[in-house]
Design an enzyme around this catalytic site. Structure first.
Site, PDB file in Angstrom:
ATOM      1  N   HIS A   1     -23.035 -24.195 -80.694  1.00 47.13           N
ATOM      2  CA  HIS A   1     -22.367 -25.234 -79.914  1.00 47.13           C
ATOM      3  C   HIS A   1     -23.079 -26.598 -80.015  1.00 47.13           C
ATOM      4  O   HIS A   1     -22.512 -27.575 -80.483  1.00 47.13           O
ATOM      5  CB  HIS A   1     -22.323 -24.846 -78.429  1.00 47.13           C
ATOM      6  CG  HIS A   1     -21.740 -23.512 -78.128  1.00 47.13           C
ATOM      7  ND1 HIS A   1     -20.379 -23.243 -78.136  1.00 47.13           N
ATOM      8  CD2 HIS A   1     -22.341 -22.344 -77.787  1.00 47.13           C
ATOM      9  CE1 HIS A   1     -20.175 -21.986 -77.803  1.00 47.13           C
ATOM     10  NE2 HIS A   1     -21.337 -21.406 -77.590  1.00 47.13           N
TER      11      HIS A   1
HETATM   12  O1  RIB Z   1     -20.917 -23.058 -73.322  1.00 45.08           O
HETATM   13  C1  RIB Z   1     -21.912 -23.348 -74.269  1.00 45.08           C
HETATM   14  C2  RIB Z   1     -22.899 -24.335 -73.718  1.00 45.08           C
HETATM   15  O2  RIB Z   1     -23.524 -23.780 -72.551  1.00 45.08           O
HETATM   16  C3  RIB Z   1     -24.044 -24.628 -74.692  1.00 45.08           C
HETATM   17  O3  RIB Z   1     -24.524 -25.920 -74.460  1.00 45.08           O
HETATM   18  C4  RIB Z   1     -25.074 -23.614 -74.290  1.00 45.08           C
HETATM   19  O4  RIB Z   1     -26.395 -24.025 -74.650  1.00 45.08           O
HETATM   20  C5  RIB Z   1     -24.927 -23.632 -72.800  1.00 45.08           C
HETATM   21  O5  RIB Z   1     -25.638 -24.752 -72.281  1.00 45.08           O
END
Ligand code: RIB
Ligand code: CA
Length: 315
Positions: free
Chosen positions: A245
């Site tokens: 992500h």
């Molecule tokens: O949903 C994914 C996000 O939530 C990413 O930033 C992960 O590191 C958590 O913070």
């Protein structure tokens, strides 16, 4: 013609995927100048996220980086964490040594405010990778900084992909929906990396082995973080890998052409417990509400991983 590096503040809750984002940024000085990193409670508690941020900076060979601890809980809600995804420490996988670089004594929110007041208007980009608590708290304490921000490029939300912590909400937005509402209403130019795009930045055996094949400590640790991090998503989604992500945020700063999205209106659900933290994304333009975000929908995944691997190879 090479533009000067973009000045950024990374706000983060490491988290293995945050680690990839931070490593990518610290490996790319010609593209981004990291003014500082502010830790926030999210994936794990603040005591872990600030420690993890320092571990990652030392892994990158940048012990001189300024790391600050920010807020240890959401603005109004109890903290929800994600040890089930990231492990107890938030950086489970390889065993990491405790950091020796210092944690700055200044509160992360005060660092954000002071930096935005000092740097020229329109010269600093905020890169939130976790719940938006630090950012929104800074806006509430110092409304004058809002107009000074060049852009906010954040990871959060989802529309076509729905949510990952509830059917309706992505984790970062879910944890502190009031903070997200403040940020999305503030009028700062927003670039949003939702699950719609990050779920297309999936690791694979070949991609993880390319990290390992770098033959460096960074390459080995990155591969072991990916190995640990992907088990949860592979089991949940039946996919062959896990979404990286947060590095999508930094990759956008370096190679915006890798991403495609739409300028749309995005509002945050804060009232309903059923849909708390939902990003109500007007992808089809049915509300008439003004666009407030470039909401990403696709990524050139091969280009993304080639960039990430090449830059990790520099460390
Ligand atoms: O949903 C994914 C996000 O939530 C990413 O930033 C992960 O590191 C958590 O913070
Ligand atoms: Ca994160």
């Amino acid at each position: 013609m090479q533009h000067p590096p973009r000045k950024i503040i990374i706000d983060t809750d490491p988290g293995q995927d945050d680690a990839f984002a931070i490593l990518l940024a610290l490996a790319s000085p010609e593209d981004v100048e990291v003014l500082g990193l502010t830790a926030v409670a999210g994936n794990v508690g603040l005591n872990w996220t600030e420690r993890n941020t320092r571990i990652i900076c030392e892994l990158a060979g940048k012990p001189q980086m300024k790391v600050f601890a920010g807020c240890d809980r959401p603005m109004r809600r109890d903290l929800v964490t994600a040890e089930h995804v990231h492990g107890k420490t938030g950086l489970d996988g390889p065993v990491m040594v405790e950091p020796t670089m210092p944690l700055q004594s200044q509160h992360g929110v005060d660092f954000i405010i002071e930096t935005l007041r000092r740097e020229p208007t329109g010269s600093v980009t905020l890169c939130p990778l976790g719940p938006l608590t630090n950012i929104a708290t800074a806006f509430v304490r110092a409304p004058d900084i809002v107009g000074r921000i060049a852009q906010i490029v954040l990871m959060g939300g989802g529309y076509f992909e729905g949510g990952n912590i509830t059917p309706a909400a992505e984790f970062n937005i879910f944890v502190d929906p009031e903070a997200a509402d403040i940020v999305f209403r503030a009028g700062v130019p927003l670039v949003v990396m939702p699950l719609d795009v990050t779920h297309k930045a999936l690791t694979s055996r070949a991609r993880v082995e390319a990290f390992r094949a770098l033959g460096s400590t960074v390459g080995r640790v990155a591969a072991e973080w990916a190995d640990f991090f992907e088990r949860f998503d592979m089991e949940k989604y039946g996919s062959d890998g896990a979404p990286l992500h947060d590095p999508c945020v930094i990759a956008y700063l370096i190679r915006p052409d890798l991403f495609k999205g739409r300028h749309i209106n995005v509002m945050i659900e804060t009232q309903s417990e059923l849909t708390r933290g939902m990003t109500v994304a007007d992808w089809w333009g049915v509300t008439g509400r003004p666009a407030n975000a470039l909401f990403m929908g696709s990524v050139d995944a091969n280009g993304f991983f080639d960039l990430l691997t090449e830059r990790l190879g520099r460390l």
